[in-house]
Design a protein around this motif. Structure first.
Motif, PDB file in Angstrom:
ATOM      1  N   VAL A 153      32.852 -12.024 -31.743  1.00  0.00           N
ATOM      2  CA  VAL A 153      33.820 -12.872 -31.044  1.00  0.00           C
ATOM      3  C   VAL A 153      33.798 -12.594 -29.546  1.00  0.00           C
ATOM      4  O   VAL A 153      33.751 -13.515 -28.714  1.00  0.00           O
ATOM      5  CB  VAL A 153      35.242 -12.673 -31.607  1.00  0.00           C
ATOM      6  CG1 VAL A 153      36.246 -13.481 -30.800  1.00  0.00           C
ATOM      7  CG2 VAL A 153      35.289 -13.061 -33.077  1.00  0.00           C
ATOM      8  N   SER A 154      33.812 -11.314 -29.156  1.00  0.00           N
ATOM      9  CA  SER A 154      33.786 -10.975 -27.736  1.00  0.00           C
ATOM     10  C   SER A 154      32.455 -11.351 -27.102  1.00  0.00           C
ATOM     11  O   SER A 154      32.414 -11.783 -25.940  1.00  0.00           O
ATOM     12  CB  SER A 154      34.065  -9.486 -27.548  1.00  0.00           C
ATOM     13  OG  SER A 154      33.102  -8.702 -28.246  1.00  0.00           O
ATOM     14  N   THR A 155      31.371 -11.185 -27.859  1.00  0.00           N
ATOM     15  CA  THR A 155      30.056 -11.603 -27.354  1.00  0.00           C
ATOM     16  C   THR A 155      30.043 -13.100 -27.090  1.00  0.00           C
ATOM     17  O   THR A 155      29.527 -13.563 -26.066  1.00  0.00           O
ATOM     18  CB  THR A 155      28.954 -11.251 -28.367  1.00  0.00           C
ATOM     19  OG1 THR A 155      28.988  -9.848 -28.649  1.00  0.00           O
ATOM     20  CG2 THR A 155      27.574 -11.624 -27.825  1.00  0.00           C
ATOM     21  N   PHE A 156      30.640 -13.849 -27.999  1.00  0.00           N
ATOM     22  CA  PHE A 156      30.710 -15.306 -27.870  1.00  0.00           C
ATOM     23  C   PHE A 156      31.516 -15.710 -26.630  1.00  0.00           C
ATOM     24  O   PHE A 156      31.081 -16.540 -25.830  1.00  0.00           O
ATOM     25  CB  PHE A 156      31.342 -15.878 -29.141  1.00  0.00           C
ATOM     26  CG  PHE A 156      31.828 -17.297 -29.034  1.00  0.00           C
ATOM     27  CD1 PHE A 156      30.937 -18.344 -28.935  1.00  0.00           C
ATOM     28  CD2 PHE A 156      33.188 -17.576 -29.036  1.00  0.00           C
ATOM     29  CE1 PHE A 156      31.383 -19.655 -28.841  1.00  0.00           C
ATOM     30  CE2 PHE A 156      33.649 -18.878 -28.948  1.00  0.00           C
ATOM     31  CZ  PHE A 156      32.736 -19.915 -28.839  1.00  0.00           C
ATOM     32  N   LEU A 157      32.679 -15.113 -26.448  1.00  0.00           N
ATOM     33  CA  LEU A 157      33.552 -15.484 -25.329  1.00  0.00           C
ATOM     34  C   LEU A 157      32.940 -15.106 -23.981  1.00  0.00           C
ATOM     35  O   LEU A 157      33.195 -15.756 -22.966  1.00  0.00           O
ATOM     36  CB  LEU A 157      34.913 -14.813 -25.485  1.00  0.00           C
ATOM     37  CG  LEU A 157      35.750 -15.289 -26.685  1.00  0.00           C
ATOM     38  CD1 LEU A 157      37.032 -14.477 -26.810  1.00  0.00           C
ATOM     39  CD2 LEU A 157      36.070 -16.778 -26.555  1.00  0.00           C
ATOM     40  N   GLY A 158      32.105 -14.071 -23.958  1.00  0.00           N
ATOM     41  CA  GLY A 158      31.503 -13.643 -22.705  1.00  0.00           C
ATOM     42  C   GLY A 158      30.157 -14.286 -22.413  1.00  0.00           C
ATOM     43  O   GLY A 158      29.558 -14.015 -21.362  1.00  0.00           O
ATOM     44  N   PHE A 159      29.673 -15.147 -23.285  1.00  0.00           N
ATOM     45  CA  PHE A 159      28.348 -15.760 -23.122  1.00  0.00           C
ATOM     46  C   PHE A 159      28.355 -16.738 -21.941  1.00  0.00           C
ATOM     47  O   PHE A 159      29.237 -17.613 -21.850  1.00  0.00           O
ATOM     48  CB  PHE A 159      27.965 -16.486 -24.407  1.00  0.00           C
ATOM     49  CG  PHE A 159      26.596 -17.109 -24.389  1.00  0.00           C
ATOM     50  CD1 PHE A 159      25.454 -16.325 -24.387  1.00  0.00           C
ATOM     51  CD2 PHE A 159      26.450 -18.489 -24.376  1.00  0.00           C
ATOM     52  CE1 PHE A 159      24.191 -16.904 -24.385  1.00  0.00           C
ATOM     53  CE2 PHE A 159      25.204 -19.083 -24.368  1.00  0.00           C
ATOM     54  CZ  PHE A 159      24.072 -18.274 -24.371  1.00  0.00           C
ATOM     55  N   SER A 160      27.398 -16.615 -21.033  1.00  0.00           N
ATOM     56  CA  SER A 160      27.374 -17.451 -19.829  1.00  0.00           C
ATOM     57  C   SER A 160      26.140 -18.331 -19.729  1.00  0.00           C
ATOM     58  O   SER A 160      25.815 -18.818 -18.651  1.00  0.00           O
ATOM     59  CB  SER A 160      27.469 -16.564 -18.581  1.00  0.00           C
ATOM     60  OG  SER A 160      26.389 -15.641 -18.541  1.00  0.00           O
ATOM     61  N   GLY A 161      25.451 -18.551 -20.873  1.00  0.00           N
ATOM     62  CA  GLY A 161      24.306 -19.448 -20.884  1.00  0.00           C
ATOM     63  C   GLY A 161      22.992 -18.733 -20.629  1.00  0.00           C
ATOM     64  O   GLY A 161      22.962 -17.634 -20.062  1.00  0.00           O
ATOM     65  N   VAL A 162      21.891 -19.344 -21.064  1.00  0.00           N
ATOM     66  CA  VAL A 162      20.549 -18.809 -20.825  1.00  0.00           C
ATOM     67  C   VAL A 162      19.636 -19.941 -20.381  1.00  0.00           C
ATOM     68  O   VAL A 162      19.877 -21.109 -20.697  1.00  0.00           O
ATOM     69  CB  VAL A 162      19.962 -18.124 -22.090  1.00  0.00           C
ATOM     70  CG1 VAL A 162      20.753 -16.877 -22.447  1.00  0.00           C
ATOM     71  CG2 VAL A 162      19.954 -19.086 -23.271  1.00  0.00           C
ATOM     72  N   ASP A 163      18.573 -19.591 -19.653  1.00  0.00           N
ATOM     73  CA  ASP A 163      17.645 -20.622 -19.194  1.00  0.00           C
ATOM     74  C   ASP A 163      16.572 -20.893 -20.241  1.00  0.00           C
ATOM     75  O   ASP A 163      16.644 -20.368 -21.369  1.00  0.00           O
ATOM     76  CB  ASP A 163      17.008 -20.225 -17.853  1.00  0.00           C
ATOM     77  CG  ASP A 163      16.184 -18.941 -17.951  1.00  0.00           C
ATOM     78  OD1 ASP A 163      15.802 -18.549 -19.080  1.00  0.00           O
ATOM     79  OD2 ASP A 163      15.919 -18.320 -16.889  1.00  0.00           O
ATOM     80  N   ALA A 164      15.566 -21.693 -19.890  1.00  0.00           N
ATOM     81  CA  ALA A 164      14.539 -22.107 -20.844  1.00  0.00           C
ATOM     82  C   ALA A 164      13.723 -20.940 -21.362  1.00  0.00           C
ATOM     83  O   ALA A 164      13.077 -21.038 -22.419  1.00  0.00           O
ATOM     84  CB  ALA A 164      13.619 -23.146 -20.195  1.00  0.00           C
ATOM     85  N   ASP A 165      13.726 -19.826 -20.634  1.00  0.00           N
ATOM     86  CA  ASP A 165      12.976 -18.640 -21.063  1.00  0.00           C
ATOM     87  C   ASP A 165      13.859 -17.614 -21.757  1.00  0.00           C
ATOM     88  O   ASP A 165      13.407 -16.516 -22.081  1.00  0.00           O
ATOM     89  CB  ASP A 165      12.300 -17.993 -19.850  1.00  0.00           C
ATOM     90  CG  ASP A 165      11.281 -18.921 -19.195  1.00  0.00           C
ATOM     91  OD1 ASP A 165      10.529 -19.568 -19.950  1.00  0.00           O
ATOM     92  OD2 ASP A 165      11.264 -19.008 -17.952  1.00  0.00           O
ATOM     93  N   GLY A 166      15.135 -17.972 -21.935  1.00  0.00           N
ATOM     94  CA  GLY A 166      16.037 -17.054 -22.611  1.00  0.00           C
ATOM     95  C   GLY A 166      16.695 -16.037 -21.711  1.00  0.00           C
ATOM     96  O   GLY A 166      17.345 -15.105 -22.194  1.00  0.00           O
ATOM     97  N   HIS A 167      16.580 -16.197 -20.389  1.00  0.00           N
ATOM     98  CA  HIS A 167      17.193 -15.261 -19.451  1.00  0.00           C
ATOM     99  C   HIS A 167      18.627 -15.692 -19.145  1.00  0.00           C
ATOM    100  O   HIS A 167      18.902 -16.881 -18.992  1.00  0.00           O
ATOM    101  CB  HIS A 167      16.384 -15.201 -18.153  1.00  0.00           C
ATOM    102  CG  HIS A 167      14.970 -14.756 -18.370  1.00  0.00           C
ATOM    103  ND1 HIS A 167      13.881 -15.416 -17.841  1.00  0.00           N
ATOM    104  CD2 HIS A 167      14.463 -13.724 -19.090  1.00  0.00           C
ATOM    105  CE1 HIS A 167      12.773 -14.813 -18.195  1.00  0.00           C
ATOM    106  NE2 HIS A 167      13.101 -13.779 -18.964  1.00  0.00           N
ATOM    107  N   PRO A 168      19.543 -14.742 -19.009  1.00  0.00           N
ATOM    108  CA  PRO A 168      20.950 -15.089 -18.738  1.00  0.00           C
ATOM    109  C   PRO A 168      21.112 -15.893 -17.453  1.00  0.00           C
ATOM    110  O   PRO A 168      20.447 -15.629 -16.456  1.00  0.00           O
ATOM    111  CB  PRO A 168      21.622 -13.707 -18.612  1.00  0.00           C
ATOM    112  CG  PRO A 168      20.742 -12.779 -19.380  1.00  0.00           C
ATOM    113  CD  PRO A 168      19.348 -13.290 -19.174  1.00  0.00           C
ATOM    114  N   LEU A 169      22.014 -16.871 -17.489  1.00  0.00           N
ATOM    115  CA  LEU A 169      22.279 -17.711 -16.318  1.00  0.00           C
ATOM    116  C   LEU A 169      23.480 -17.213 -15.523  1.00  0.00           C
ATOM    117  O   LEU A 169      23.582 -17.454 -14.323  1.00  0.00           O
ATOM    118  CB  LEU A 169      22.538 -19.163 -16.755  1.00  0.00           C
ATOM    119  CG  LEU A 169      21.328 -19.953 -17.266  1.00  0.00           C
ATOM    120  CD1 LEU A 169      21.779 -21.296 -17.827  1.00  0.00           C
ATOM    121  CD2 LEU A 169      20.315 -20.169 -16.147  1.00  0.00           C
ATOM    122  N   GLY A 170      24.422 -16.582 -16.203  1.00  0.00           N
ATOM    123  CA  GLY A 170      25.608 -16.081 -15.521  1.00  0.00           C
ATOM    124  C   GLY A 170      26.508 -17.185 -15.007  1.00  0.00           C
ATOM    125  O   GLY A 170      27.171 -17.041 -13.979  1.00  0.00           O
TER     126      GLY A 170
END
Length: 560
Positions: free
Chosen positions: A203-220
């Motif tokens: 649940v906390s991982t889900f709420l803190g997720f900020s997106g990833v780019d086409a290569d799977g890198h965090p977007l923030g």
């Protein structure tokens, strides 16, 4: 029984066309749904309507918008989408259930005219084959994973399988939806609840997720209005789902003092209420996608595919072979439940348009095949890979249509009193085109598509859904006032001296004889013919026969 068969030449004299007219009596393709056919209770109609939202596309949509924009933007976008759908869906669902007509017939009398609503029928037909293709793609993914069937073959199997199920109309669909819904609910809800209990940290991982780019890198990505609108735009491509809900709601029984509470509950739950289930599925789809990305090796590569989402959860609960079996069964059940609705509703939309324009009824089955064929082409073109862009583009058209019709009902009918309160759909009673809705949709959709493609600058590009909605609210009242409502009704008198509604305000079930087909139809579906009988007596013709009148001899003249 009132009326008689004409002694002169029939406007629908071709025996093949007479057969076609009788063929439509079972599924009410082009017509008001008569009380004699509406034998289901409110609960059965509602269950059938909600059975059609068993689709798994919501899981993909939720995953895609969250991966691209982050959890915060996705959740606010989903909320915005749900609010818009509830506000616009309520008046449409109410009109469908009260007057027993589909959204095309509602649209005709709500600002578009007899031929003007062909435009919106094409928008709706596009919705059905786009989502048929999306659901068929998901089913093909399941068949490939579970049975090793290549995707190209899976696309064909998942499409052709639907055709025989759709042939039999509402009776068969109601049984299919009612009997499969409990199993579907258990198989879909169970794994999600298990995940919450077994992995509370997700649940906390889900709420803190900020997106990833086409290569799977965090977007923030943080929460922003532009991000919310980009997410909402994809979700709002589903706004036309209310038209599919209405294809069931038009079979609601008459509202009486005895069933009033059950009637309203069914209409609200199965009408605009569908979005509550849809929004929850989108949130769950994103939740599962984040779980896969965070916990499964290579999870980013298939995090937006529902079959893999459920397989991963099932595997945490049971042996692989059983998990795989259940995941495939869930996908197949879900996709059959929604794609019979997509194929059914799409065939109605195509048939309506074709028959009105050509005055020829080729049979609904023809357009079931047409709709499925277009969907197969989209699947083979790998539409799943550019899903967000396709849905964002379509949303502009869908929003324009639904918002314009809802605005006409709420504002032009109830507030301004310029639009006739009771919906009118019969040929001869309406003008060919009413600029109130027709022009509004063209301008609203055209402007929002221009914004979507960056014609007005990149800064406002994410806000194309807002442009479509805002113009859809503003333009119908403006045009109605400017035209003084003169293009709504070509006639106010349909030539029948019998009340249209009973003591409870429900459409009358008094039957009249159609002078062309020799078949009895209920009062709301009839209109006086301009052709007198053999002895000069007044004759009546059904809206169905009138739509196939190529000569126009039965059409009443316009009133001064």
């Amino acid at each position: 029984m009132v009326g008689s068969k004409t002694g002169g030449k029939s406007a629908v004299a071709d025996p093949a066309e007479r057969t076609a007219l009788k063929e439509t009596l079972e599924d009410y393709t082009l017509r008001f749904a008569p009380r004699s056919y509406r034998k289901w209770g409110p609960a059965v109609v509602a269950t059938s309507a909600l059975g059609g939202i068993a689709y798994l596309a919501d899981f993909s949509i939720g995953a895609n918008i969250g991966i691209a924009n982050g959890t915060g933007n996705a959740l606010w976008g989903i909320l915005f989408f749900a609010i818009v759908v509830v506000i616009t869906g309520y008046p449409l669902a109410f009109y469908a259930a009260k007057y027993n007509i589909d959204l095309d017939l509602i649209t005709r009398g709500s600002g578009f005219g007899y031929y003007g609503s062909v435009l919106t029928n094409l928008i709706f037909a596009s919705f059905t084959f786009i989502f048929f293709a999306l659901e068929g793609s998901i089913m093909a993914q399941g068949l490939k994973l579970g049975l090793g069937i290549p995707l190209s073959i899976g696309y064909l199997v998942s499409s052709i399988l639907i055709i025989p199920l759709v042939i039999f109309g509402m009776k068969a669909l109601a049984k299919l939806q009612v009997w499969t819904t409990p199993l579907w609910l258990i198989m879909m809800v169970g794994p999600f609840l298990y995940l919450l209990v077994a992995h509370p940290d997700s649940v906390s991982t889900f709420l803190g997720f900020s997106g990833v780019d086409a290569d799977g890198h965090p977007l923030g990505k943080g929460v922003s209005f532009a991000g919310i609108m980009l997410a909402a735009g994809v979700c709002l491509s589903l706004i036309a789902q209310i038209a599919e809900q209405i294809d069931y709601l038009r079979f609601m029984p008459p509202k009486t003092p005895d069933n009033k509470r059950r009637w309203w509950t069914a209409v609200l739950l199965a009408g605009p209420g569908w979005v509550l289930f849809g929004a929850i599925k989108q949130v769950v789809g994103l939740f599962l996608a984040v779980y896969l990305i965070a916990n499964v090796s290579g999870g980013f590569g298939f995090a937006n595919q529902p079959v893999h989402q459920f397989l991963a959860i099932y595997e945490d609960m049971m042996p692989h072979w059983l998990a795989l079996t259940l995941a495939v069964v869930l996908v197949v059940i879900s996709q059959i439940k929604i794609n019979v609705t997509n194929a059914y509703s799409g065939s109605l939309a195509w048939t309506n348009s074709f028959t009105r324009v050509t005055k020829t009824y080729p049979g609904r089955l023809v357009f079931v095949i047409v709709n499925v064929g277009i969907a197969i082409i989209l699947m083979e073109a790998d539409m799943f890979s550019f899903l967000n862009s396709l849905l964002n583009f379509y949303a502009n058209c869908g929003i324009a249509w639904i918002v314009v019709v809802a605005t006409d009902i709420v504002v032009n009918k109830y507030l301004l009193k310029l639009s006739p309160m009771a919906p009118e759909f019969r040929r001869g009673m309406l003008y060919a085109v009413n600029p109130v809705g027709f022009v509004s949709v063209i301008v609203a959709a055209g402007a929002s598509i221009g914004v979507f493609f960056g014609l007005f600058g990149s800064a406002i590009e994410p806000y194309s859904p807002l442009v479509a909605a805002a113009l859809g609210v503003v333009l119908p009242p403006l045009i109605a006032v400017a035209t003084k409502g003169r293009y709504y009704l070509r006639r106010t008198d349909d030539g029948i001296d019998l009340p249209m509604y009973d003591e409870n305000g429900n459409p009358s079930d008094v039957k009249l004889l159609c002078c062309v087909t020799g078949v009895e139809f209920e009062r709301p579906d009839m209109i006086a013919s301009a052709v007198p009988g053999p002895d000069g007596e007044k004759q009546y013709i059904s809206s169905l026969a009138l739509s196939c009148d190529k000569t126009g001899e039965h059409v009443l003249p316009a009133q001064p």
